[in-house]
Design a protein around this motif. Structure first.
Motif, PDB file in Angstrom:
ATOM      1  N   PHE A  52     -63.552  26.247  76.618  1.00 60.60           N
ATOM      2  CA  PHE A  52     -64.826  27.235  77.110  1.00 60.60           C
ATOM      3  C   PHE A  52     -64.640  26.534  78.714  1.00 60.60           C
ATOM      4  O   PHE A  52     -64.670  25.397  78.787  1.00 60.60           O
ATOM      5  N   HIS A  53     -64.285  27.744  79.671  1.00 64.23           N
ATOM      6  CA  HIS A  53     -63.846  27.235  81.079  1.00 64.23           C
ATOM      7  C   HIS A  53     -65.995  27.215  81.721  1.00 64.23           C
ATOM      8  O   HIS A  53     -65.876  28.606  81.781  1.00 64.23           O
ATOM      9  N   ALA A  54     -66.274  26.104  82.023  1.00 67.14           N
ATOM     10  CA  ALA A  54     -67.602  26.556  82.834  1.00 67.14           C
ATOM     11  C   ALA A  54     -66.936  26.439  84.465  1.00 67.14           C
ATOM     12  O   ALA A  54     -66.619  25.731  85.265  1.00 67.14           O
ATOM     13  N   ASN A  70     -64.830  32.261  79.837  1.00 69.72           N
ATOM     14  CA  ASN A  70     -65.099  31.740  80.883  1.00 69.72           C
ATOM     15  C   ASN A  70     -66.703  32.492  81.224  1.00 69.72           C
ATOM     16  O   ASN A  70     -67.391  32.721  82.093  1.00 69.72           O
ATOM     17  N   MET A  71     -67.054  32.535  80.359  1.00 67.53           N
ATOM     18  CA  MET A  71     -68.902  33.295  79.632  1.00 67.53           C
ATOM     19  C   MET A  71     -69.886  32.261  78.660  1.00 67.53           C
ATOM     20  O   MET A  71     -68.923  32.387  77.615  1.00 67.53           O
ATOM     21  N   PRO A  72     -70.510  31.734  79.773  1.00 69.54           N
ATOM     22  CA  PRO A  72     -71.614  30.978  78.859  1.00 69.54           C
ATOM     23  C   PRO A  72     -72.639  32.157  77.482  1.00 69.54           C
ATOM     24  O   PRO A  72     -72.083  33.390  77.406  1.00 69.54           O
ATOM     25  N   PRO A 104     -67.462  37.598  82.756  1.00 70.65           N
ATOM     26  CA  PRO A 104     -67.574  39.024  83.258  1.00 70.65           C
ATOM     27  C   PRO A 104     -66.764  39.857  83.851  1.00 70.65           C
ATOM     28  O   PRO A 104     -67.548  41.248  83.816  1.00 70.65           O
ATOM     29  N   TYR A 105     -66.401  39.860  84.989  1.00 72.46           N
ATOM     30  CA  TYR A 105     -65.858  41.412  85.216  1.00 72.46           C
ATOM     31  C   TYR A 105     -64.461  41.073  86.287  1.00 72.46           C
ATOM     32  O   TYR A 105     -64.384  39.685  86.647  1.00 72.46           O
ATOM     33  N   LEU A 106     -63.438  42.212  86.186  1.00 75.93           N
ATOM     34  CA  LEU A 106     -62.488  41.717  87.175  1.00 75.93           C
ATOM     35  C   LEU A 106     -62.683  42.515  88.302  1.00 75.93           C
ATOM     36  O   LEU A 106     -61.571  43.978  87.854  1.00 75.93           O
TER      37      LEU A 106
END
Length: 373
Positions: A121-123, A98-100, A17-19
């Motif tokens: 896919f990283h939850a 890293n985002m669903p 989402p954001y860095l």
């Protein structure tokens, strides 16, 4: 003379989402970033919005890219076209999502279409069960994301079991810098004097004003605690979409003078030292890295049983069911603050439990290297 064989640079695209400092997903990923760079990886980032921060400067200085998605509806053609262009031109070995949700699905789908064989896919959270809409959306997109991914990763066993069920997945720990998160008396004194709360019992919060963090119930818990200890204040570090609503509610509850909303802070380790107790009754957490940070500074912590049991690194972590009323939480909090003795840092427990950067810094590197062999 024989021509020298040119070694192809290893490349990965990470969607998150954001860095930015303070974002849990960003913190988790950047703990592994430097080790990747030192072993010859080029790491590009795709984010919803670019923020000026030290990480942004670091990534650019390393010669890597940070791409920002168009400020459009996530279902728009412009967003899809941007993702397609980045993946097509990037020629990545790995795409790490890293985002669903829809953006994550589009990214993995494009990666498959352009022949990228390793798609992760990283939850970072369990399934979102806040309301019927999120339950249905999460279930649908989890199915689509898992269908497009070749590898499943989670930040904890709890998050992985919730998200992936019986499917195989790997746990990539969220870790902390034990040298950074230590208790410092000088930081405590400076902040408390600056805020004029030297003699107060400080109940601290580090978290977004978002439904996931259960901010209304948090305020109720503090209100009940404040009845038991009038010399207490709530110190809330963070921002978010519900901030104005929560501030208005605190005022209506007669708590305005007992609540300090100080916004987002980059030097969060100093603020933990100023607190006497940490409170965050989240509706769900993938890991809850703030509980690890707070415990490491020697701070008693209260979270819900929806927070993974892996957060219980020390005896300072207390998990209570959200079925319990706010006065139950307040009574438990009062018991702990009444018994609190000398404060000390707990780095040794985290080192022994393997929740440090030094113990895990090569975990993502090893995962990447294994995927491309």
């Amino acid at each position: 003379m024989a021509e020298r064989t040119q070694v192809k640079q290893k490349k990965a695209l990470i969607l998150l989402p954001y860095l930015k400092n303070g974002d849990g997903t960003a913190v988790a990923l950047m703990n592994y970033y430097q080790e990747l760079i030192e072993h010859g990886w080029r790491i590009d980032f795709l984010v919803l919005k670019i923020f000026e921060c030290e990480w942004l400067n670091k990534v650019k200085a390393d010669g890597n890219n940070i791409y920002e998605l168009p400020k459009e509806n996530k279902y728009s053609y412009k967003v899809s076209r941007k993702i397609r262009s980045i993946i097509k031109e990037g020629k990545y070995d790995i795409v790490h999502v890293n985002m669903p949700g829809h953006v994550g699905f589009e990214t993995l789908k494009m990666a498959r279409q352009y022949g990228i064989g390793k798609r992760i896919f990283h939850a970072h959270n369990p399934r979102n069960n806040l309301n019927l809409k999120t339950v249905i959306s999460t279930k649908v997109y989890d199915y689509l994301l898992q269908r497009e991914a070749t590898e499943l990763v989670a930040c904890s066993k709890s998050a992985g079991n919730s998200r992936f069920g019986n499917k195989d997945f790997q746990v990539l720990k969220n870790v902390i810098d034990t040298d950074r998160f230590v208790y410092r008396l000088e930081d405590r004194r400076y902040i408390r004097e600056k805020l004029h709360i030297e003699k107060k019992v400080v109940v601290g919060v580090v978290g977004r004003f978002a439904a996931q963090k259960n901010p209304e119930f948090l305020l109720e818990c503090f209100a009940e605690y404040n009845k038991l200890n009038k010399e207490s204040v709530l110190l809330w570090i963070g921002d978010g979409e519900l901030q104005e609503k929560i501030q208005d509610r605190a005022k209506n509850m007669g708590l305005k003078g007992a609540c300090l909303f100080v916004g987002r802070k980059n030097n969060i380790e100093k603020w933990y030292s100023a607190m006497d107790l940490f409170l965050l009754p989240s509706k769900f957490e993938g890991m809850g890295i703030v509980f690890l940070e707070a415990q490491c500074t020697g701070l008693p912590c209260f979270g819900s049983t929806n927070v993974p049991i892996e957060t219980e690194v020390t005896e300072l972590m207390h998990r209570i069911s959200l079925k319990q009323e706010a006065n139950y939480w307040a009574t438990a909090m009062k018991k702990v603050t009444d018994m609190s003795g000398d404060r000390r840092s707990r780095a040794s427990e985290f080192i022994n439990a393997g929740y440090t950067h030094e113990a895990t810094k090569s975990d993502l590197l090893n995962m990447y290297e294994k995927r491309i062999k």
